[in-house]
Design a protein around this motif. Sequence first.
Motif, PDB file in Angstrom:
ATOM      1  N   MET A   1       0.857  -1.184   0.000  1.00 27.58           N
ATOM      2  CA  MET A   1       0.000   0.000   0.000  1.00 27.58           C
ATOM      3  C   MET A   1       0.897   1.239   0.000  1.00 27.58           C
ATOM      4  SD  MET A   1      -3.254   0.667  -0.003  1.00 27.58           S
ATOM      5  CE  MET A   1      -3.832   2.346  -0.218  1.00 27.58           C
TER       6      MET A   1
ATOM      7  N   LEU B   1      -5.531   0.576   4.297  1.00 21.60           N
ATOM      8  CA  LEU B   1      -4.537  -0.381   4.786  1.00 21.60           C
ATOM      9  C   LEU B   1      -5.071  -1.166   5.989  1.00 21.60           C
ATOM     10  CD1 LEU B   1      -1.676  -1.588   4.762  1.00 21.60           C
ATOM     11  CD2 LEU B   1      -0.922   0.381   6.101  1.00 21.60           C
TER      12      LEU B   1
ATOM     13  N   LYS C   1       2.909   4.111  14.283  1.00 21.80           N
ATOM     14  CA  LYS C   1       1.999   3.829  13.167  1.00 21.80           C
ATOM     15  C   LYS C   1       2.004   2.339  12.854  1.00 21.80           C
ATOM     16  CE  LYS C   1       1.383   7.118  10.256  1.00 21.80           C
ATOM     17  NZ  LYS C   1       1.804   8.149   9.293  1.00 21.80           N
TER      18      LYS C   1
HETATM   19  N1  CTP Z   1      -3.472   4.752   4.059  1.00 15.06           N
HETATM   20  C1  CTP Z   1      -4.625   4.098   3.679  1.00 15.06           C
HETATM   21  N2  CTP Z   1      -5.818   4.765   3.693  1.00 15.06           N
HETATM   22  C2  CTP Z   1      -5.890   6.035   4.119  1.00 15.06           C
HETATM   23  C3  CTP Z   1      -4.719   6.704   4.539  1.00 15.06           C
HETATM   24  C4  CTP Z   1      -3.522   6.032   4.496  1.00 15.06           C
HETATM   25  O1  CTP Z   1      -4.550   2.922   3.298  1.00 15.06           O
HETATM   26  N3  CTP Z   1      -7.068   6.648   4.135  1.00 15.06           N
HETATM   27  C5  CTP Z   1      -2.216   3.982   4.045  1.00 15.06           C
HETATM   28  C6  CTP Z   1      -1.111   4.566   3.199  1.00 15.06           C
HETATM   29  O2  CTP Z   1      -1.170   4.074   1.885  1.00 15.06           O
HETATM   30  C7  CTP Z   1       0.137   4.058   3.915  1.00 15.06           C
HETATM   31  C8  CTP Z   1      -0.300   4.005   5.366  1.00 15.06           C
HETATM   32  O3  CTP Z   1      -1.723   3.965   5.362  1.00 15.06           O
HETATM   33  O4  CTP Z   1       0.489   2.759   3.511  1.00 15.06           O
HETATM   34  C9  CTP Z   1       0.153   5.169   6.201  1.00 15.06           C
HETATM   35  O5  CTP Z   1      -0.218   6.377   5.616  1.00 15.06           O
HETATM   36  P1  CTP Z   1       0.109   7.731   6.369  1.00 15.06           P
HETATM   37  O6  CTP Z   1      -0.533   8.859   5.651  1.00 15.06           O
HETATM   38  O7  CTP Z   1       1.582   7.789   6.619  1.00 15.06           O
HETATM   39  O8  CTP Z   1      -0.582   7.470   7.795  1.00 15.06           O
HETATM   40  P2  CTP Z   1      -2.011   7.800   8.390  1.00 15.06           P
HETATM   41  O9  CTP Z   1      -2.472   6.579   9.100  1.00 15.06           O
HETATM   42  O10 CTP Z   1      -2.922   8.343   7.354  1.00 15.06           O
HETATM   43  O11 CTP Z   1      -1.697   8.893   9.500  1.00 15.06           O
HETATM   44  P3  CTP Z   1      -1.183  10.419   9.326  1.00 15.06           P
HETATM   45  O12 CTP Z   1      -1.412  10.852   7.913  1.00 15.06           O
HETATM   46  O13 CTP Z   1      -1.976  11.176  10.329  1.00 15.06           O
HETATM   47  O14 CTP Z   1       0.292  10.393   9.679  1.00 15.06           O
END
Ligand code: CTP
Length: 229
Positions: free
Chosen positions: A98, A136, A169
């Motif tokens: 992802m 994810l 995370k």
């Molecule tokens: N991701 C996902 N769906 C979402 C947001 C993120 O599947 N709606 C997935 C991304 O593709 C990545 C992982 O989750 O593999 C982490 O994304 P990230 O943006 O770093 O983390 P978030 O959980 O969205 O937290 P934040 O943005 O607040 O750091």
Amino acid sequence: VEAAAGPQRLRGKRVVVSAGGTREPLDPVRFIGNRSSGIFGCEIARAALAEGAEVCLVAAHIDSARYPHGVSVVEAGTAAEMERAMRAASREADVVVMCAAVADYRPETTSSTKLKKEGTRSTRLTLTLEATPDILRGLVRERRAGQFIVGFAAETGDDRSVLELGQAKARRKGADLLAINHVGADAGFGDVDSRIVLVDSRGEVVAELAGSKPQLARDLVAHIAHCLS
Ligand code: CTP
Ligand code: CA
């Protein structure tokens, strides 16, 4: 098929990679988006192909010239489309990566006609956004037996806080592997060298990779192949 050479450590495996960045429409001509180019996800798809895998790329707003030859491509432009496409593509997959930058929030309403400034007489505009599904997390929840799931973490700050945020995370998401990526104004986006730290679902560091995006992608895919073996 491009780059059929290599040790073929993923021969017979089905790999799904999401890449690019979603765009959440406000109206027919405007959207909320992000800076993801999709380069890295395309390199991961290419590297998996070179290892002998059958690869599906779920692409969000990537220049189609970047699609590696030999992968099947499903285009998904919004978080909702990406969720649908990833759930379908992951059903039969051995490995799910992802990599896409998915919007965390989207406009609560999308206008079917162009939003006009006339008549509002206002110097400000307030948008109401709603959370998108965490794709994810959903994939991890519905994972089939033996499926290996890789997530990414885009974090900003100094190296230590990037690692700590990424480790937290990893524990939240539960993916088998989380690739922590240091991003910022001049790091991580476009055609530049980067560094990623790989942690497991408990947040333990399992590898550190550095180099160009193609090199990082090859090393990441080699690491995934090693985990599967
Ligand atoms: N991701 C996902 N769906 C979402 C947001 C993120 O599947 N709606 C997935 C991304 O593709 C990545 C992982 O989750 O593999 C982490 O994304 P990230 O943006 O770093 O983390 P978030 O959980 O969205 O937290 P934040 O943005 O607040 O750091
Ligand atoms: Ca996010």
